[in-house]
Design an enzyme around this catalytic site. Structure first.
Site, short mmCIF file in Angstrom:
data_model
loop_
_atom_site.label_atom_id
_atom_site.label_comp_id
_atom_site.label_asym_id
_atom_site.label_seq_id
_atom_site.Cartn_x
_atom_site.Cartn_y
_atom_site.Cartn_z
N ARG A 50 10.55 17.39 -20.66
CA ARG A 50 9.90 17.29 -19.35
C ARG A 50 10.85 16.62 -18.37
O ARG A 50 10.94 17.00 -17.21
CB ARG A 50 8.57 16.51 -19.43
N TYR A 102 1.78 31.39 3.83
CA TYR A 102 1.34 31.92 2.54
C TYR A 102 -0.02 31.33 2.17
O TYR A 102 -0.22 30.11 2.29
CB TYR A 102 2.39 31.57 1.47
N ASP A 174 9.84 27.41 3.61
CA ASP A 174 9.62 28.31 2.48
C ASP A 174 10.50 29.54 2.72
O ASP A 174 10.25 30.35 3.61
CB ASP A 174 8.13 28.69 2.42
N LYS A 199 9.59 35.55 -7.09
CA LYS A 199 9.82 36.73 -6.26
C LYS A 199 11.29 37.17 -6.39
O LYS A 199 11.70 37.56 -7.45
CB LYS A 199 9.40 36.43 -4.81
#
Ligand SMILES: *Cc1c(COP(=O)(O)O)cnc(C)c1O
Length: 383
Positions: A50, A102, A174, A199
């Site tokens: 982690r 978004y 973004d 994406k």
């Protein structure tokens, strides 16, 4: 190793030295949760996955190199990246979003962090006077997105950075639609860049992942601490898939962009199409700005997303259901072309809100198939 090298070279070499123990040419998938220590607190730089993992570190090094940033931090999804960024805010702070941000970002800031006392304002960020009026009332994070989804509006990042900084706020961008190959917000004075690596960065529709990049040392330290504290990290295999995708980002983006340009021009000639939303078309309101702002690769490239308005919702739905090569699906940025109806699919959750989109709109994510085949597919669907 990758200092001074060009984007395409950095994509293949940054963070990707041959494995020192085996000579493996490709960074291994370090599918392990823990790392054995030689003595108490004496280890090789990794303790627990982690906190850090060698495959994840490789992809973060590569992402930072592509952004031209000292720091990139990866997450389990784009939303995990944005949520972790949101956790740098405190009660009483104020976030400013574009009025067509978004949908997931809007949901996070309107339904999750607002409940924690973080204020929210939306504004048309193409109108700088409105932005300044809103930030003058107090702002801590201005969160921009350009080109916007699904209307492909172009925001002036340099001007937004100035407006944010005058108000003592940070500018986050973004950059999912443009990617660092086409547009580098940090070079335009933004403070932090946000990606859904799901994406274009991943590029093959086989992965959900996210990242943040920044040159702000204090912010980077806080984000790195939050990455470990919150734990929304990508697993080693996802980090590896992203690394693999990044290697071909430049060639894929050129192909997405040239295909999208051809399709936008074809759509523009169709009598049944009312508006073509594509920043590469000379008549598009943001075209001039995009030509300057989306030229990080050395030439203007306008992205692989195109949307268009038809005469009615019925017609939009019919087109969406009639293509064969364009798969009817949400998401974007993969090698395969996708078609969708934003009002009923990606943007259904924002119906009735300031983010609602026209029902006659169709959105395309242009893949890297041959554009002639894609146009033939649209011709068939239009007939
Ligand atoms: C998909 C997307 C996100 C969210 O990313 P996930 O990886 O789906 O969590 C954020 N911003 C934009 C512009 C996106 O397209």
């Amino acid at each position: 190793m990758s200092d001074g090298m060009r984007f395409e070279t950095r994509a293949i070499h940054a963070g990707q030295e041959p494995d020192p123990t085996t000579g493996a040419a490709v960074v291994p998938i370090h599918q392990t949760s823990t790392f054995v220590q030689e003595a108490v607190a004496r280890h090789k730089g990794y303790e627990y996955s982690r906190t850090d993992n060698p495959t994840r570190r490789a992809v973060e090094t590569c992402l930072a190199a592509l952004e031209g940033a000292p720091h990139a931090i990866s997450f389990a999804s784009g939303m995990a990246a944005i949520a972790t960024l949101a956790l740098t805010l405190k009660p009483g702070d104020r976030v400013i979003l574009p009025d067509d941000v978004y949908g997931g970002t809007y949901r996070l800031f309107s339904q999750v962090t607002e409940g924690l006392g973080i204020g929210l304002e939306t504004v048309d960020m193409t109108d700088l006077e409105q932005v300044t009026a809103v930030t003058a009332e107090g702002a801590d994070l201005v969160f921009a997105e350009t080109p916007t989804n699904p209307l492909l509006k172009i925001l002036d990042l340099r001007a937004l950075a100035e407006a944010a900084h005058v108000a003592d706020a940070l500018l986050a961008v973004d950059n999912t639609f443009a990617t660092p190959f086409i547009q580098r917000p940090l070079e335009l004075a933004a403070d932090v860049v946000v990606y859904s690596g799901t994406k274009y960065l991943g590029g093959h529709s086989d992965l959900v992942v996210g990242s943040l990049a920044t040159a702000n040392e204090e912010l980077a330290g806080r984000l790195r601490w939050l990455q470990n504290s919150v734990g929304a990290v990508p697993g080693p295999f996802d980090a590896w898939l992203l690394l693999r995708g990044l290697k071909t980002l430049a060639v894929r983006m050129k192909s997405h962009c040239s295909g999208a340009m051809m399709i936008a021009r074809w759509l523009d000639e169709q009598d049944s199409v009312e508006i073509v939303h594509y920043p590469g078309l000379p008549g598009w309101p943001g075209h001039e700005l995009a030509t300057v702002q989306m030229a990080a690769s050395g030439e203007p490239l306008y992205g692989g997303m195109v949307s268009f308005s038809t005469s009615s919702e019925e017609r939009a739905l019919a087109i969406c259901e009639r293509t064969r090569l364009f798969f009817l699906a949400e998401s974007l940025g993969g090698v395969e072309s996708l078609i969708e109806h934003p009002a009923r699919m990606t943007h259904a959750s924002v119906a009735g809100s300031p983010l609602a989109v026209p029902a006659s709109l169709v959105r395309l994510s242009v893949g890297i198939e041959h554009p002639d085949d894609l146009i033939a597919d649209l011709e068939r669907a239009f007939a």
